[in-house]
Design an enzyme around this catalytic site. Structure first.
Site, short mmCIF file in Angstrom:
data_model
loop_
_atom_site.label_atom_id
_atom_site.label_comp_id
_atom_site.label_asym_id
_atom_site.label_seq_id
_atom_site.Cartn_x
_atom_site.Cartn_y
_atom_site.Cartn_z
N ARG A 139 42.31 38.66 49.78
CA ARG A 139 41.37 39.78 49.86
C ARG A 139 40.09 39.35 50.53
O ARG A 139 39.58 40.01 51.41
CB ARG A 139 41.10 40.33 48.46
CG ARG A 139 39.95 41.30 48.39
CD ARG A 139 40.02 42.15 47.16
NE ARG A 139 41.27 42.88 47.11
CZ ARG A 139 41.86 43.32 45.98
NH1 ARG A 139 41.30 43.10 44.83
NH2 ARG A 139 43.00 43.97 46.04
N CYS A 156 47.63 39.99 26.42
CA CYS A 156 46.40 40.69 26.09
C CYS A 156 46.64 42.18 26.28
O CYS A 156 47.16 42.60 27.31
CB CYS A 156 45.27 40.25 27.01
SG CYS A 156 45.08 38.47 27.06
N ARG A 161 46.78 43.02 34.76
CA ARG A 161 48.08 42.91 35.43
C ARG A 161 49.21 43.28 34.47
O ARG A 161 50.26 42.65 34.45
CB ARG A 161 48.28 41.50 36.00
CG ARG A 161 47.23 41.14 37.00
CD ARG A 161 47.70 40.16 38.08
NE ARG A 161 46.57 39.86 38.92
CZ ARG A 161 45.88 38.72 38.87
NH1 ARG A 161 46.25 37.75 38.06
NH2 ARG A 161 44.83 38.55 39.65
N ASP A 320 38.97 47.37 34.12
CA ASP A 320 39.55 48.03 35.28
C ASP A 320 40.20 49.36 34.89
O ASP A 320 40.50 49.60 33.72
CB ASP A 320 40.61 47.13 35.92
CG ASP A 320 40.00 45.89 36.54
OD1 ASP A 320 38.82 45.95 36.95
OD2 ASP A 320 40.69 44.85 36.62
C1 LIG Z 1 38.43 37.67 41.76
C2 LIG Z 1 39.22 37.35 42.93
C3 LIG Z 1 38.93 36.22 43.69
C4 LIG Z 1 37.82 35.25 43.34
O1 LIG Z 1 36.57 35.84 43.42
P1 LIG Z 1 35.28 34.97 43.07
O2 LIG Z 1 34.17 35.98 43.11
O3 LIG Z 1 35.17 33.93 44.11
O4 LIG Z 1 35.48 34.38 41.73
C5 LIG Z 1 39.69 35.99 44.79
N1 LIG Z 1 40.69 36.81 45.16
C6 LIG Z 1 40.99 37.92 44.45
C7 LIG Z 1 42.09 38.80 44.91
C8 LIG Z 1 40.26 38.23 43.30
O5 LIG Z 1 40.57 39.31 42.58
S1 SF4 Z 2 47.35 37.52 32.67
FE1 SF4 Z 2 46.83 39.22 31.33
S2 SF4 Z 2 48.02 38.93 29.49
FE2 SF4 Z 2 48.04 37.01 30.61
S3 SF4 Z 2 46.37 35.83 29.71
FE3 SF4 Z 2 45.55 36.88 31.51
S4 SF4 Z 2 44.69 38.80 30.70
FE4 SF4 Z 2 46.03 37.95 29.12
#
Ligand SMILES: *Cc1c(COP(=O)(O)O)cnc(C)c1O
Ligand code: SF4
Length: 467
Positions: A139, A156, A161, A320
């Site tokens: 991204r 969690c 995800r 989210d």
């Molecule tokens: C959160 C995230 C990162 C890391 O972001 P930082 O602000 O550098 O911690 C990188 N790639 C994706 C897709 C993310 O969601």
């Molecule tokens: S990926 Fe989701 S379920 Fe797994 S530790 Fe992280 S927040 Fe918890």
């Protein structure tokens, strides 16, 4: 899992909890005690594989632990849609099996998870859209996120995800890993690879090492980060064998995921210490959750406990817009309120950045209370946490020397390019007005900010304000 073993070790014991723990002054302040006694008498308790094998995975196993939940059969239905797994260790941190308990809220399924209004999505961050090869989200220009496994030791309830975590409990394939390495080699601008999941520390050490080795085979990758909740929900996993392996691939950083001070126990603190002693800098990413940590005082206590454990609070995430988590989401204003409370009261080292990870893959946006009260070319009026209002004068412009070097143009247009005067507008491409304009002859597509007249105008404004 062998429900009976867990059952035996956890309930039916009225001894005062933690009586055999060494007295820890800090720990009592953190209120580490739990309603269920810690089965110190079970020699397997500290074996992380035993903890994984004995996770609570079914409604039946859950009620073995917490008989009071027997009437709540709806839990079984939710767990069919969104898998449940709770390590015996994490379950032992539940002090009362109801919605007043933060650990309970984060680990035990709730009927409201089936609430699915239209604005919630399975993949609100559109990670699948930013996946050039399966298992890698690219991204931001300089960093990418590698999904190593779909397994976690605890699922969690607030997981962003939820669409992947726990459905099959499978790890990345050799083919996928090869494709990811090929992509990383073709994109030397990626300097930072975040190994995430699921939870990568649920993998066997040798398997995880293969991933680290593969990522380290790409010379342009500078740092490796691991995103893991294992120090919180399965601290026994942080063995010396694991930390010695990780240390071979330095610089390795770990971001963990503590949400509530009740999670900071002697066990989790020891796990963090083992990681820190292996030279791994530790950060923490919390999620703001209703009834768990949506209180300034709880967040203050958590942040203090983290820095005492050598963990630097990194992010506080707004929840989210993910399907199945709506009952835990707070208004955005709650986060601002918390940030307002923390600043000034707490060491800057202990204050995380509050961020919203925006829908449609907009990425993380930091949100702060407003500290700028007013601005003129000569002064900025600021307020502090106490409400004191002061003016900060701008420098008086005297052309003795220029700005530091390397303030040149960057490759991609963004808001910085606007403020630096390198471009004058970012416009939505789909807007009707833009389309009408594009259809006209002599369509104006010039860049005002780079005009010489504009630059001299800017100069005169600056020197005027400098007096
Ligand atoms: C959160 C995230 C990162 C890391 O972001 P930082 O602000 O550098 O911690 C990188 N790639 C994706 C897709 C993310 O969601
Ligand atoms: S990926 Fe989701 S379920 Fe797994 S530790 Fe992280 S927040 Fe918890």
């Amino acid at each position: 899992m062998n429900g009976e073993v867990v059952n035996e070790t956890v309930k039916g014991n009225d001894e005062p909890p933690l009586s055999s723990e060494p007295p820890a002054a800090e720990a009592t302040a953190l209120s580490v005690s739990c309603a269920l006694p810690r089965p110190a008498q079970n020699p397997k308790w500290s074996d992380w594989r035993w903890q994984i094998r004995n996770r609570i995975r079914s409604f039946q196993e859950l009620t073995d632990f917490f008989p009071s939940l027997r009437s709540q059969t709806g839990i079984a239905k939710v767990a069919e849609k969104y898998p449940m797994a709770i390590t015996p260790y994490y379950a032992s941190l539940i002090r009362s099996a109801d919605l007043s308990d933060p650990i309970f809220l984060m680990s035990v399924p709730q009927g409201q998870e089936l609430f699915a209004p239209e604005f919630l999505h399975a993949d609100p961050l559109e990670e699948e859209e930013d996946m050039p090869v399966p298992g890698l989200v690219h991204r931001y220009r300089d960093r990418a996120l590698l999904m190593a496994t779909t397994m976690c030791s605890m699922y969690c309830r607030h997981c962003t995800r939820k669409r992947v975590a726990g459905y099959q409990e499978s790890s990345i394939s050799v083919q996928q890993l090869n494709d990811i390495v090929t992509y990383l080699k073709a994109h030397p601008e990626i300097k930072d690879v975040i190994i995430s999941g699921g939870d990568p520390l649920t993998m066997a050490t040798s398997l995880l090492e293969r991933i680290l080795m593969a990522v380290r085979s790409v010379p342009s990758v500078e740092i490796i980060r691991l995103g893991t909740r294992v120090p919180v929900v399965l601290p026994q996993r942080i063995t010396n064998e694991l930390t010695q392996m990780l240390a071979k691939y330095h610089p390795v950083w770990v971001n963990t995921h503590f949400n509530h001070p009740n999670e900071v126990t002697p066990e989790s603190q020891a796990a963090c210490a083992r990681l820190a002693n292996a030279g791994i800098p530790l950060g923490n990413q919390s999620v703001l959750l209703k009834g768990v940590n949506d209180s300034p005082q709880v967040m203050e206590e958590l942040c203090r406990a983290l820095v005492r454990s050598r963990v630097r609070p990194y992010y506080l995430f707004q929840c989210d817009l993910v399907r199945g988590v709506e009952h835990l989401r707070t208004p955005l204003s709650r986060g601002i309120e918390i940030m307002e409370y923390l600043r000034g009261r707490l060491s800057g080292l202990a204050i995380p950045t509050f961020v919203v990870d925006t829908p449609h893959g907009g990425g993380k946006i930091p949100i702060l209370p407003n500290y700028i009260v007013s601005m003129s070319p000569s002064h900025t009026v600021l307020r502090n946490y106490e409400g004191m209002i002061v003016n900060y004068p701008e420098p008086v412009v005297r052309e003795t020397h220029g700005r530091a070097n390397n303030c040149g143009k960057s490759h991609t247009p963004g808001v910085w390019e606007l403020s630096a005067g390198h471009s004058s507008v970012i416009a939505p491409s789909g807007a009707a007005r833009q389309k009408r304009r594009a259809g006209r002859k002599n369509h104006r597509a010039e860049d005002v900010a780079t005009h010489p007249e504009f630059s001299s105008l800017l100069q005169s404004i600056l020197s005027e304000s400098g007096g």
